[in-house]
Design an enzyme around this catalytic site. Structure first.
Site, short mmCIF file in Angstrom:
data_model
loop_
_atom_site.label_atom_id
_atom_site.label_comp_id
_atom_site.label_asym_id
_atom_site.label_seq_id
_atom_site.Cartn_x
_atom_site.Cartn_y
_atom_site.Cartn_z
N ASN B 209 0.84 -1.20 0.00
CA ASN B 209 0.00 0.00 0.00
C ASN B 209 0.88 1.26 0.00
OD1 ASN B 209 1.00 0.28 2.58
ND2 ASN B 209 -0.86 -0.52 3.56
N GLN B 255 -8.32 -6.03 -14.80
CA GLN B 255 -7.40 -5.02 -14.30
C GLN B 255 -8.11 -4.08 -13.35
OE1 GLN B 255 -4.35 -5.37 -14.79
NE2 GLN B 255 -3.83 -3.60 -13.53
N HIS B 258 -8.43 -4.63 -9.45
CA HIS B 258 -7.28 -4.54 -8.54
C HIS B 258 -7.49 -3.50 -7.45
CE1 HIS B 258 -4.19 -7.33 -9.58
NE2 HIS B 258 -4.27 -7.06 -10.86
N GLU B 322 1.72 -0.39 -18.34
CA GLU B 322 2.30 -1.54 -17.62
C GLU B 322 1.97 -2.83 -18.39
OE1 GLU B 322 0.32 -2.29 -13.96
OE2 GLU B 322 1.84 -3.70 -13.22
N HIS B 323 0.68 -3.04 -18.61
CA HIS B 323 0.22 -4.19 -19.39
C HIS B 323 -0.35 -3.68 -20.71
CE1 HIS B 323 -0.44 -5.42 -15.10
NE2 HIS B 323 0.20 -6.50 -15.52
N ASP B 356 -0.17 -12.82 -15.18
CA ASP B 356 -0.22 -12.54 -13.74
C ASP B 356 0.12 -13.78 -12.93
OD1 ASP B 356 -0.93 -9.92 -14.01
OD2 ASP B 356 -3.09 -10.26 -13.82
N GLU B 410 42.78 15.93 -18.78
CA GLU B 410 41.77 16.12 -17.73
C GLU B 410 42.40 16.70 -16.45
OE1 GLU B 410 39.25 12.75 -16.98
OE2 GLU B 410 38.14 13.01 -18.86
N HIS B 415 46.86 10.06 -12.17
CA HIS B 415 46.34 9.03 -13.07
C HIS B 415 47.37 8.74 -14.16
CE1 HIS B 415 42.54 9.77 -11.10
NE2 HIS B 415 41.94 8.86 -11.83
#
Lengths: 427, 427
Positions: B209, B255, B258, B322-323, B356, B410, B415
């Site tokens: 949630n 869907q 849900h 999403e789907h 699913d 640089e 280095h």
């Protein structure tokens, strides 16, 4: 440097603590600039460019003439070096391409996975005295290989309203589609919301100071992804008597010169090697142009003597170094068992700076222990994987009852019904 | 449902807006529970379990006897369904394994990429009336295939201090190493910091949630990664006269059940199909046990009539569902050109509920437009890629000058020096 001999595992957490950054005090300014850019776009971006970069710009976009001029002012020798690096980085990242994964999981149930490019990406390249054109190689090359449509680059202008020629040259060479003279918080906000000139992007990559870091974090609250959480750079070397102490010292110093909050650690089972490296650092550091920076971060750094390879390995996996150099006789043990490290450099002739610039691997790597759960930037960082499925009449007959039972057990009747309707139609 | 005929592209943004969630008001409570759990561990977790779940627990860990009991109380039919789903999900995720990528980018410069498992992962499974055991299949199967050492699961207990048997059965079947009776904010905080009983993990997966969602976001500020940002579930169907209107309606409803904030969209070039689906929805919804929920989210949902396939595709890519169900004659056009979708379902006999539960693809997918830049959960979600390099004497001679030149440009002298020292030693 602090020398720590044979610490107990219970002491590791304290010893391996990274220098911490406090960012809460700058969140407010980042938040307020984001809100302004979201509401007013280019006008606000230009206001902050005048304020922070001390230059008033008419146009944020770098034009073709500026790119041509930049190209002419980069030396041929540097161009050749960049070309060699580009070729190696391309080879290594192109090899990371994966093909479609296709499985018929049951008769008539076909599932597949395909990767498709993220359509719009943004690259941030800091300004200042060190023009990080190498980071453009590391980000724009895989973005181009992945097939990203828009590759936007933002970098702050200097007081004359210009961007370093090496940055412009490398950007056009590697397929960047638009370059903007915008830096700091306002650059990240611009790519997050889009403005009259700057496109909105889906994912933002690249290094930056703490303002940029906090701005990237905030961007994730506005439907933008970022490459990874940022932190100061770090290097851990494990070495024994087979290592060249001068080389090890030079690697530790190359990491230490990045910034005063960089962290370098040497882990060894050999007291002799530890002492030799310490002496080499004292000698070599005096010759560096960035001695002051390197000196400060060396001050935070540690030489840790441990009992044996297993203890060394456990400690290293607990730390999860961004860069990990392995210079020991028994290198196979470490390569096989290292679980948490961004990139691994093996043997006396593999300095970390090879990976920073030209060997082919990516230098955008997880710091701050994030090697435990994040990959360094790679080809997949510019793509997302999508799944597909196609089920035949035979397929739904085979799998339908299982779906009905599971949906019912989860109390989702409409999920069940979508299958029941189809099964009934096939009776 | 709202019917929208031939909208202009300039109207798309408004039409495609998702239901928004406000979370700022719960951030404070999440922050304070995190601080308490960090400081006091199990004691605080038990306190909040008593407060929120109305049960006082002696032990948070589910023991073997409880798992055995659960196993005995799941019906054989459901066990068989779960076993079938497990087999398909295993096949599809095992096929995603990639091998070592190895390239000698230049003579003597060997680079390779290997993926290694994230050692400790946490799975969150919500409680309530619908026990989401299917989500355990989707998370624990790839975690086990990846080789994660610790797979910790947290799920809230009911008033009797118990977790639904189907959850316990599926968890042990799929390789979860420890199950804890802890839910909500306190579960995410427990896995973030570790407590006397709950291990600290490196990455947290799973739905929840809004409290859980905000807690997962907060966890990322404490060196923990999460699977992806969460949002309400959504489905977009593109269909033409080749689609079965009753099937399309059943998918839209599956869907919609849900939650009241779920969003479903039908895009079509056929007015006839749109009307037929609308009618089917009116009929089918009356038969659902979750009619009230489905009715509310159907109220937010849209039937969009467009001119042609290209316009449909552009709108769908802008939305990034999403789907995504494709039920059209010209399906190849959509499959080839869809850029932004979590998972794609093709044809009349591929209901979304197949993915699913049981076809083999993962159901943990990017919502809220995140399909533009995030992958759904897959095998790689439980691994990180590391790079390795080993350079020989010959290799450093070949690559050394390029590194020196780039490091110098640089402004990073140390280095450069790490290479110079090695090159000198080889003269």
């Amino acid at each position: 440097m602090q020398r720590i001999n044979y610490p107990q595992p219970t002491e590791w957490e304290e010893i391996l603590k990274r220098p911490t950054q406090t960012v809460s005090d700058i969140e407010e300014i980042v938040n307020s600039i984001f809100k302004e850019v979201q509401a007013e776009g280019d006008t606000v971006i230009k206001k902050y460019t005048a304020q922070f970069d001390k230059v008033s710009l008419e146009s944020l976009l770098v034009n073709d003439a500026e790119i041509d001029n930049a190209s002419n002012s980069v030396s041929d020798a540097l161009k050749q070096a960049i070309t060699l690096a580009k070729s190696n980085i391309e080879k290594f990242h192109a090899a990371q391409k994966t093909s479609k994964v296709e499985v018929e999981t049951m008769p008539g149930v076909e599932c597949w996975q395909e990767k498709r490019p993220i359509q719009k990406v943004g690259l941030y390249i800091p300004g200042g005295t060190a023009p990080l054109f190498s980071t453009i190689l590391m980000l724009a090359i895989p973005a181009t290989l992945a097939g990203c449509k828009e590759i936007v680059l933002c970098s702050p202008p200097d007081k004359n309203g210009e961007i370093n020629p090496a940055i412009l040259y490398t950007a056009q060479l590697c397929g960047v589609t638009q370059i903007f003279k915008v830096g700091g918080i306002q650059a990240i906000a611009g790519m997050t919301f889009g403005t009259e000139s700057i496109p909105k992007v889906y994912k933002i990559f690249g290094p930056g100071n703490q303002y940029v870091t906090v701005a990237k974090q905030l961007a994730t609250q506005y439907n933008v992804a970022i490459d990874m959480p940022a932190g100061p750079s770090e290097l851990l070397v494990v070495a024994d008597d087979s290592a060249n102490a001068a080389f090890v010292a030079s690697d530790l110093l190359s990491q230490a010169e990045h910034g005063v909050d960089s962290q370098v650690i040497l882990v060894s089972t050999s007291e002799k090697l530890v002492k030799a490296v310490e002496k080499e650092i004292e000698n070599q550091i005096q010759l560096l142009s960035r001695e002051e920076i390197a000196g400060k971060s060396i001050g935070n750094s540690k030489l840790i003597l441990v009992k044996n390879d297993q203890e060394a390995l456990d400690l290293i996996n607990e730390y999860g170094p961004e860069h990990f150099i392995v210079c020991v006789e028994n290198e196979g043990f470490y390569l096989e068992n290292i679980q948490n490290a961004g990139s691994v450099f093996i043997g006396n002739y593999t300095p970390e700076s090879a990976g920073d610039y030209a060997s082919g691997t990516n230098h955008t790597l997880p710091t701050n222990g994030y090697a435990k759960q994040y990959s360094g930037v790679n080809l997949d960082s510019f793509m997302k994987s999508m799944t597909f499925q196609k089920i035949s009449k035979k397929g739904i007959k085979g799998i339908g009852t299982a779906i009905e039972l599971m949906a019912e057990a989860e109390g989702l009747q409409a999920h069940k019904n979508a299958v029941t309707l189809r099964l009934k139609s096939l009776k």
